[in-house]
Structure formats: structure tokens, C-alpha cells
Motif scaffolding. Structure first.
Motif, PDB file in Angstrom:
ATOM      1  N   ALA A 131      -5.146  -2.586   4.800  1.00 57.28           N
ATOM      2  CA  ALA A 131      -4.559  -3.591   3.701  1.00 57.28           C
ATOM      3  C   ALA A 131      -3.627  -2.921   3.139  1.00 57.28           C
ATOM      4  O   ALA A 131      -2.464  -3.602   2.606  1.00 57.28           O
ATOM      5  CB  ALA A 131      -5.823  -3.811   2.818  1.00 57.28           C
ATOM      6  N   ILE A 132      -3.458  -1.736   2.574  1.00 54.48           N
ATOM      7  CA  ILE A 132      -2.309  -0.952   1.876  1.00 54.48           C
ATOM      8  C   ILE A 132      -1.312  -1.080   2.750  1.00 54.48           C
ATOM      9  O   ILE A 132      -0.351  -1.296   2.336  1.00 54.48           O
ATOM     10  CB  ILE A 132      -2.882   0.435   1.482  1.00 54.48           C
TER      11      ILE A 132
ATOM     12  N   GLU B 137      -4.201  10.558  -4.434  1.00 58.52           N
ATOM     13  CA  GLU B 137      -3.120  10.175  -3.734  1.00 58.52           C
ATOM     14  C   GLU B 137      -2.722   8.681  -4.213  1.00 58.52           C
ATOM     15  O   GLU B 137      -1.323   8.755  -4.145  1.00 58.52           O
ATOM     16  CB  GLU B 137      -3.381   9.931  -2.187  1.00 58.52           C
ATOM     17  N   LEU B 138      -3.552   7.825  -4.440  1.00 55.79           N
ATOM     18  CA  LEU B 138      -3.200   6.338  -4.673  1.00 55.79           C
ATOM     19  C   LEU B 138      -2.564   6.809  -6.078  1.00 55.79           C
ATOM     20  O   LEU B 138      -1.468   6.017  -6.484  1.00 55.79           O
ATOM     21  CB  LEU B 138      -4.523   5.660  -4.771  1.00 55.79           C
ATOM     22  N   LEU B 139      -3.010   7.366  -7.209  1.00 56.03           N
ATOM     23  CA  LEU B 139      -2.694   7.612  -8.486  1.00 56.03           C
ATOM     24  C   LEU B 139      -1.327   8.409  -8.455  1.00 56.03           C
ATOM     25  O   LEU B 139      -0.232   7.861  -9.111  1.00 56.03           O
ATOM     26  CB  LEU B 139      -3.476   8.138  -9.315  1.00 56.03           C
ATOM     27  N   ILE B 140      -0.838   9.171  -7.578  1.00 51.08           N
ATOM     28  CA  ILE B 140       0.388  10.088  -7.701  1.00 51.08           C
ATOM     29  C   ILE B 140       1.411   9.042  -6.838  1.00 51.08           C
ATOM     30  O   ILE B 140       2.427   9.132  -7.571  1.00 51.08           O
ATOM     31  CB  ILE B 140      -0.035  11.358  -6.705  1.00 51.08           C
TER      32      ILE B 140
ATOM     33  N   GLY C 273       4.394   1.944   3.058  1.00 52.48           N
ATOM     34  CA  GLY C 273       4.756   2.826   4.347  1.00 52.48           C
ATOM     35  C   GLY C 273       4.960   4.068   4.327  1.00 52.48           C
ATOM     36  O   GLY C 273       5.399   4.718   5.379  1.00 52.48           O
ATOM     37  N   LEU C 274       4.550   4.833   3.518  1.00 56.27           N
ATOM     38  CA  LEU C 274       4.232   6.177   3.239  1.00 56.27           C
ATOM     39  C   LEU C 274       3.613   6.921   4.184  1.00 56.27           C
ATOM     40  O   LEU C 274       2.643   6.339   4.495  1.00 56.27           O
ATOM     41  CB  LEU C 274       4.076   6.813   1.731  1.00 56.27           C
TER      42      LEU C 274
END
Length: 222
Positions: free
Chosen positions: A193-194, A150-153, A125-126
Motif C-alpha cells: 500500500a505504501i 524507518e517510517l518516522l525517519i 518510491g524509496l
């Protein structure tokens, strides 16, 4: 990239800036515990915006390479015991199979981060995902590297982020350039999907995107 028939200079990528900051510390003989130049000085020296410098410094701090002290400034951390770079330099990129191993290992970290995000409602939800989606829907320039970084962070695994950054350097910077039209639809499916926490769907979209940019032309056509 061209605009109105004029060749435009490509914006500096995140990893380029991180590398330049690292090179600057060596050139200026900045030692662990000593101050780094201010954001303004770094922006002027590297010829990028202060917001870009701030983003690079934030990631360097997440990696434990620098330390920000309230009211004092930013300092270089003591990372002399960080031997991962030397290990990778010694044992990878010796042959084609090594290159493929690096690519597969990097993908493992990316998919692990994707799984961590999708399984956590607070992370799905970010606002960052809505921001990326808005850029894609508005057909604004969006660097490939931004999506993965961004995904990794967001996943919160600092060690995984550190390893991923190094693997990117050793695998020819696979996320160079901006998202093109073909990729845009895939990434919109990925972000949807995320946001819904659907991990399997997210993985399918991510692997489809990964195969597209790894197997095809990696240049910016926008």
C-alpha cells in the motif's frame, strides 16, 4: 530465540544502543562540544557491529543530539534546553490512563508519518520499502522497531521522531523482538500500500498490525 536447541542472545535493539551511548556520555563526562568515541570504539565497547553504531549515530544526529563535522569527527551537541524528557517524566505514567494516553499519542505520530510518506511519490518510491519487503519475503529476521523507525525517519519530521523515541521508552518498548509469521502477511500488505501511495489501505494494515503486537504476545517467535 533458539537455534538448534541452543538459546541465542537477542541482538541489541536500536533504542538500547541509543540509551547506552547516552549513558556512556554521562559516565565519561563528555560535555557538549566534545568528541564522542569513534565508531570502532563504540562498536567494541557496546559489542555490536559498526553498521549498527553508524545507524544509531545517524538517528541521534537527526534528533540534533550529536553533530558530525567533516574531517573532525562526531561531537555531542548542546541539548540542555531539551526539556521534553523532564516534561514526560513529570506528567506521564502516573496511572493506567496515562499509559493508554502515551500509546495513543505514539500511534498518532506513527499514522501521521505514514500519511506523509503515502502522499509523497518521492518517498513511496524509496529503496527502503523494497528492502523491507525483500526481507519479509525471504523470511529473514526483521525487527519490528526497524519498520516503524524507518517510517518516522523517511517522513522527515525530526520533532515527531524525537517525541516518538521518547514515547517508546515510556510505553515499555512496544516493538521489541522480530516480526513473526502472523505479522509478516500484514506488513507485506502495508508495504504494498505504501509503494502504491494508497494511504487508507496502508492505515488499515498498520492499525491491524499495531493492535496485534500491542494486544498480544510481543515476543520473538522466529
Amino acid at each position: 530465540m533458539e537455534k538448534d536447541g541452543v538459546r541465542m542472545k537477542q541482538p541489541k535493539r536500536f533504542l538500547d544502543i541509543v540509551t547506552e551511548i547516552r549513558n556512556m556520555t554521562h559516565k565519561q563526562n563528555i560535555r557538549p562540544g566534545e568528541w564522542l568515541p569513534s565508531e570502532r570504539e563504540l562498536a567494541e565497547t557496546l559489542q555490536v557491529g559498526r553498521s549498527t553504531i553508524r545507524e544509531a549515530l545517524r538517528s541521534l544526529e537527526l534528533l540534533g543530539l550529536i553533530e558530525t563535522r567533516q574531517g573532525e569527527g562526531t561531537f555531542l551537541s548542546d541539548f540542555r534546553d531539551h526539556t521534553l524528557v523532564e516534561v514526560l517524566a513529570t506528567f506521564v505514567l502516573q496511572d493506567e490512563q496515562s499509559h493508554e494516553d502515551v500509546r495513543k499519542t505514539r500511534l498518532i505520530h506513527e499514522l501521521a508519518a505514514l500519511g506523509d510518506v503515502c502522499s509523497n511519490n518521492a518517498l513511496t518510491g524509496l529503496p527502503v520499502w523494497k528492502g523491507l519487503r525483500a526481507k519479509l519475503e525471504a523470511v529473514e529476521p526483521l525487527q519490528r522497531e526497524t519498520v516503524v523507525r524507518e517510517l518516522l525517519i523517511v517522513s522527515g519530521n525530526r520533532l515527531s521522531l524525537k517525541i516518538w523515541l521518547l514515547l517508546c521508552q515510556y510505553s515499555g518498548q512496544p516493538f521489541t523482538g522480530n516480526v513473526n509469521e502472523t505479522e509478516r502477511a500484514i506488513l507485506l500488505d502495508l508495504l504494498a500500500a505504501i509503494a502504491a501511495g494508497r494511504q487508507k489501505e496502508a492505515e488499515v494494515s498498520y492499525i491491524k498490525w499495531h493492535e496485534l503486537i500491542e494486544g498480544g504476545d510481543n515476543h520473538d517467535y522466529s
